[in-house]
Design a protein around this motif. Structure first.
Motif, PDB file in Angstrom:
ATOM      1  N   LEU A   1       0.804  -1.231   0.000  1.00 43.51           N
ATOM      2  CA  LEU A   1       0.000   0.000   0.000  1.00 43.51           C
ATOM      3  C   LEU A   1       0.837   1.282   0.000  1.00 43.51           C
ATOM      4  CD1 LEU A   1      -2.838  -1.181   2.415  1.00 43.51           C
ATOM      5  CD2 LEU A   1      -2.938  -0.924  -0.067  1.00 43.51           C
ATOM      6  N   GLY A   2       2.063   1.209   0.531  1.00 43.75           N
ATOM      7  CA  GLY A   2       2.914   2.406   0.593  1.00 43.75           C
ATOM      8  C   GLY A   2       3.791   2.575  -0.639  1.00 43.75           C
ATOM      9  N   ARG A   3       3.723   1.629  -1.558  1.00 44.06           N
ATOM     10  CA  ARG A   3       4.574   1.718  -2.762  1.00 44.06           C
ATOM     11  C   ARG A   3       3.975   2.652  -3.807  1.00 44.06           C
ATOM     12  NH1 ARG A   3       7.050  -3.995  -4.672  1.00 44.06           N
ATOM     13  NH2 ARG A   3       7.568  -4.865  -2.639  1.00 44.06           N
ATOM     14  N   TYR A   4       4.800   2.995  -4.774  1.00 45.23           N
ATOM     15  CA  TYR A   4       4.340   3.793  -5.904  1.00 45.23           C
ATOM     16  C   TYR A   4       4.162   2.866  -7.115  1.00 45.23           C
ATOM     17  CZ  TYR A   4       5.142   7.881  -3.126  1.00 45.23           C
ATOM     18  OH  TYR A   4       5.036   8.810  -2.141  1.00 45.23           O
ATOM     19  N   PRO A   5       3.297   3.235  -8.078  1.00 44.93           N
ATOM     20  CA  PRO A   5       3.026   2.342  -9.217  1.00 44.93           C
ATOM     21  C   PRO A   5       4.276   1.809  -9.910  1.00 44.93           C
ATOM     22  CG  PRO A   5       1.442   4.121  -9.217  1.00 44.93           C
ATOM     23  CD  PRO A   5       2.421   4.419  -8.101  1.00 44.93           C
ATOM     24  N   ARG A   6       5.333   2.665 -10.033  1.00 44.42           N
ATOM     25  CA  ARG A   6       6.544   2.217 -10.751  1.00 44.42           C
ATOM     26  C   ARG A   6       7.248   1.079 -10.005  1.00 44.42           C
ATOM     27  NH1 ARG A   6       7.909   7.063  -8.442  1.00 44.42           N
ATOM     28  NH2 ARG A   6       9.451   6.911  -6.784  1.00 44.42           N
ATOM     29  N   GLU A   7       6.913   0.909  -8.728  1.00 46.51           N
ATOM     30  CA  GLU A   7       7.541  -0.151  -7.934  1.00 46.51           C
ATOM     31  C   GLU A   7       6.744  -1.454  -7.966  1.00 46.51           C
ATOM     32  OE1 GLU A   7       9.507   2.944  -4.691  1.00 46.51           O
ATOM     33  OE2 GLU A   7       7.532   2.120  -4.303  1.00 46.51           O
ATOM     34  N   LEU A   8       5.763  -1.505  -8.882  1.00 49.26           N
ATOM     35  CA  LEU A   8       4.898  -2.695  -8.988  1.00 49.26           C
ATOM     36  C   LEU A   8       5.066  -3.364 -10.347  1.00 49.26           C
ATOM     37  CD1 LEU A   8       1.515  -1.200  -7.700  1.00 49.26           C
ATOM     38  CD2 LEU A   8       3.251  -2.382  -6.345  1.00 49.26           C
TER      39      LEU A   8
END
Ligand code: ADP
Length: 258
Positions: free
Chosen positions: A126-133
């Motif tokens: 939940l704390g990540r940003y889209p580029r980290e997915l």
């Protein structure tokens, strides 16, 4: 849960001095609580039809209605899932999931939010940003966002196209589970015949020049996980694929028989 219907929807695009007819007299009813899969060769007006259904594009003629009333994104809750997920890169996963409700001024059902995140395997991200997915994870975020909104109508434009084959099948299962819980009336545009067969109770076959409905097929195989991979399923997939291929090669001829 409302139904959505299109009546004689025609869409012309202005192209310089001329107009280009992208959609010709499309009529279709998607009964409440069902999934309609729309399939056809590239350029046959699938995205145009979905934009008209969403009320994002006003047809040149004809009408789109939700439970008998003209479609209106302001009046009805319409979930629109884009091909590229539509995530904001500068917002975290949590913020992205909650965004659609916030934009629409809806209060968030916190219990549903937690349950959706858990069901979609997003609780630890939940704390990540889209580029980290990964692509699959980004798709899960966009599904969480649209299902948290609890839309009356769900419109999906090739939602799983950018994913690899295994992830795509997983996401079809994830979608199926979410859909079963909500039974939201859905139009799903896809170019995968197996996806249309697995998810659509109704399969709409579109043909180009100009974009129109060539055939509407009732599909008893929808939702039957066990049927996937069976001879009957493969046979249907082959038949659909052949019809689509024929349209691409000889649009005039197929249109004349439609
Ligand atoms: P599909 O989703 O089936 O690939 P589209 O709905 O995107 O088809 O496009 C249908 C046809 O309309 C295509 O020939 C496309 O080039 C044309 N088209 C789409 N959008 C526009 C636009 N904004 N202006 C002019 N032509 C367009």
């Amino acid at each position: 849960m409302p139904s959505i219907a299109m009546k004689d929807v025609t869409v012309d695009y202005a192209t310089g001095k001329n107009t280009y007819r992208a959609l010709a007299s499309v009529s279709l009813t998607v009964p409440q609580g069902t999934v309609c899969a729309v399939i056809g060769p590239s350029g046959c007006g699938k995205s145009t039809m979905l934009k008209a259904a969403a009320g994002l594009l006003t047809p040149t003629s004809g009408m789109v209605s939700v439970d008998g009333a003209p479609v209106s994104p302001a009046q009805q809750s319409i979930g629109y899932l884009q091909q590229n997920y539509g995530l904001l890169p500068w917002r975290t996963v949590a913020e992205n999931i909650r965004l659609a409700c916030r934009i629409k001024g809806r209060s968030i059902d916190e219990a549903a939010y937690v349950a959706l995140c858990r069901q979609l395997g997003l609780s630890d991200l939940l704390g990540r940003y889209p580029r980290e997915l990964s692509g699959g994870q980004q798709q899960r975020v966009s599904l969480a966002r649209v299902f948290l909104l609890r839309p009356d109508i769900l419109l999906m434009d090739e939602p799983f196209s950018a994913l690899d084959a295994i992830t795509r099948e997983e996401m079809q299962e994830v979608f199926r589970a979410l859909w079963q819980a909500s039974q939201v009336t859905t139009i799903l545009v896809t170019h995968y015949v197996e996806e249309a067969l697995y998810l659509g109770q109704q399969i709409v076959l579109m043909a180009p020049q100009p974009g129109h409905i060539a055939e509407i097929i009732a599909n008893p195989l929808a939702g039957q996980t066990a049927a996937r991979g069976t001879a009957a399923f493969q046979q249907q997939a082959l038949a659909l694929r052949q019809k689509i291929r024929a349209m691409r090669q000889m649009p005039g001829e197929v249109a004349a028989h439609a």
